[in-house]
Design a protein around this motif. Sequence first.
Motif, mmCIF file in Angstrom:
data_model
loop_
_atom_site.group_PDB
_atom_site.id
_atom_site.type_symbol
_atom_site.label_atom_id
_atom_site.label_comp_id
_atom_site.label_asym_id
_atom_site.label_seq_id
_atom_site.Cartn_x
_atom_site.Cartn_y
_atom_site.Cartn_z
ATOM 1 N N UNK A 149 76.578 -32.814 17.809
ATOM 2 C CA UNK A 149 77.951 -33.287 18.011
ATOM 3 C C UNK A 149 78.009 -34.008 19.347
ATOM 4 N N UNK A 150 78.064 -35.343 19.297
ATOM 5 C CA UNK A 150 77.864 -36.151 20.501
ATOM 6 C C UNK A 150 78.927 -37.230 20.649
ATOM 7 N N UNK A 151 79.287 -37.501 21.886
ATOM 8 C CA UNK A 151 80.102 -38.678 22.169
ATOM 9 C C UNK A 151 79.244 -39.934 22.096
ATOM 10 N N UNK A 152 78.026 -39.848 22.647
ATOM 11 C CA UNK A 152 77.088 -40.967 22.620
ATOM 12 C C UNK A 152 76.176 -40.792 21.402
ATOM 13 N N UNK A 153 76.568 -41.358 20.272
ATOM 14 C CA UNK A 153 75.812 -41.148 19.041
ATOM 15 C C UNK A 153 74.478 -41.893 19.042
ATOM 16 N N UNK A 154 74.373 -42.967 19.815
ATOM 17 C CA UNK A 154 73.101 -43.687 19.877
ATOM 18 C C UNK A 154 72.019 -42.799 20.486
ATOM 19 N N UNK A 192 72.208 -39.576 20.589
ATOM 20 C CA UNK A 192 72.075 -38.480 19.646
ATOM 21 C C UNK A 192 71.127 -38.809 18.510
ATOM 22 N N UNK A 193 71.189 -40.031 18.017
ATOM 23 C CA UNK A 193 70.314 -40.440 16.924
ATOM 24 C C UNK A 193 68.848 -40.411 17.354
ATOM 25 N N UNK A 194 68.573 -40.777 18.598
ATOM 26 C CA UNK A 194 67.191 -40.733 19.081
ATOM 27 C C UNK A 194 66.677 -39.292 19.088
ATOM 28 N N UNK A 195 67.526 -38.373 19.517
ATOM 29 C CA UNK A 195 67.134 -36.962 19.519
ATOM 30 C C UNK A 195 66.948 -36.465 18.093
ATOM 31 N N UNK A 196 67.869 -36.820 17.210
ATOM 32 C CA UNK A 196 67.797 -36.359 15.824
ATOM 33 C C UNK A 196 66.530 -36.848 15.135
ATOM 34 N N UNK A 197 66.153 -38.091 15.390
ATOM 35 C CA UNK A 197 64.939 -38.625 14.773
ATOM 36 C C UNK A 197 63.704 -37.853 15.226
ATOM 37 N N UNK A 251 76.842 -36.429 14.486
ATOM 38 C CA UNK A 251 78.231 -36.724 14.156
ATOM 39 C C UNK A 251 79.012 -36.965 15.447
ATOM 40 N N UNK A 252 79.890 -37.936 15.389
ATOM 41 C CA UNK A 252 80.670 -38.336 16.556
ATOM 42 C C UNK A 252 81.658 -37.238 16.949
ATOM 43 N N UNK A 253 81.650 -36.876 18.229
ATOM 44 C CA UNK A 253 82.622 -35.924 18.762
ATOM 45 C C UNK A 253 82.887 -36.255 20.218
ATOM 46 N N UNK A 271 89.578 -33.188 15.843
ATOM 47 C CA UNK A 271 90.117 -32.876 14.512
ATOM 48 C C UNK A 271 89.321 -33.584 13.420
ATOM 49 N N UNK A 272 88.997 -34.847 13.650
ATOM 50 C CA UNK A 272 88.230 -35.607 12.660
ATOM 51 C C UNK A 272 86.834 -35.008 12.464
ATOM 52 N N UNK A 273 86.200 -34.629 13.571
ATOM 53 C CA UNK A 273 84.881 -34.005 13.476
ATOM 54 C C UNK A 273 84.950 -32.718 12.669
ATOM 55 N N UNK A 274 85.897 -31.862 13.000
ATOM 56 C CA UNK A 274 86.007 -30.561 12.337
ATOM 57 C C UNK A 274 86.291 -30.717 10.846
ATOM 58 N N UNK A 275 87.080 -31.708 10.488
ATOM 59 C CA UNK A 275 87.388 -31.932 9.071
ATOM 60 C C UNK A 275 86.138 -32.267 8.266
ATOM 61 N N UNK A 276 85.111 -32.786 8.934
ATOM 62 C CA UNK A 276 83.883 -33.167 8.247
ATOM 63 C C UNK A 276 82.856 -32.055 8.145
ATOM 64 N N UNK A 277 83.160 -30.888 8.673
ATOM 65 C CA UNK A 277 82.240 -29.754 8.628
ATOM 66 C C UNK A 277 82.694 -28.777 7.539
ATOM 67 N N UNK A 278 81.778 -28.443 6.629
ATOM 68 C CA UNK A 278 82.127 -27.525 5.543
ATOM 69 C C UNK A 278 81.898 -26.066 5.924
#
Length: 292
Positions: free
Chosen positions: A44-49, A51-56, A65-67, A76-83
């Motif tokens: 859960x990152x503000x800087x998704x770019x 974050x993507x490097x770490x995820x890879x 996911x953007x937060x 709220x948008x982030x939380x709505x996307x978590x099941x």
Amino acid sequence: MTQWTAADIDDQQGRTFVVTGANSGLGEVAARALGKAGAHVVLACRDTEKGERVARSIGDNAEVRKLDLADLASIREFADGIDEVDVLVNNAGVMALPLRRTVDGFEMQIGTNHLGHFALTGHLIDKVTDRVVTMSSGLHQIGSVDLDDLNWTRRRYSRWAAYGQSKLANLLFAYELQRRLTASGSSVKSVASHPGYASTNLQAHTESIQDRVMALGNRFLAQSAEMGALPLLYAATVPSVAGGTYLGPDGFMEQRGYPHVVSSNKKSHDVAKAAGLWTLSQQFTGVAFPFD
């Protein structure tokens, strides 16, 4: 616990962790360790770019996911996307910034470190199956939570006092969350941790000469981010950790070392102050927990 390390993490396959601020520092270290143990990790990152490097580097069991914890709409948008999530790791934070405000007008340190995580936890708590881990700091010792001026609109702003307030608020929240979970009959646990003095980029954003001073401290005095993340990882993964526990390093003045149970100051155990902060946090964020 004897010199517990990330190599001692149990198999985490089939479990989902949300780690805030996982694009750098302690969050990145924690996300990598959890991913290596087989967990599905949501960065859960503000800087998704970043974050993507770490995820890879982690693999297919990581996603970004953007937060932005300084924006209630983003939370709220982030939380709505978590099941569903087994463990929520409230790790992200800012330290000793010049006075600035979040999107919603909160002082940035209390707004990001406490109110953002309060709102995120409130939105997700019904989806959490195991525990919530909240990152505090040894510098909660210098903090004092002012319920009449939490956002520094009347007081003369002090960057370090504001940071201490936010870290004390993290502990008041973690302990109060456990009390309310227990009272509601929930099996979900609330745990807190701190990293000691760990070398991360957290110390590089004061926008003052202090950045240079702390860079020297990081180089010559601090322990590694890998060591600093151990109390957080222990708190997040060890089954026997009890709700309401606070974990930190076992070395001199809790500045470095391996994870063990530590204590926090008297202010952090002020039940009336914790309840007042909870109520105020609900008012500021508009987020109500289901058991309230």
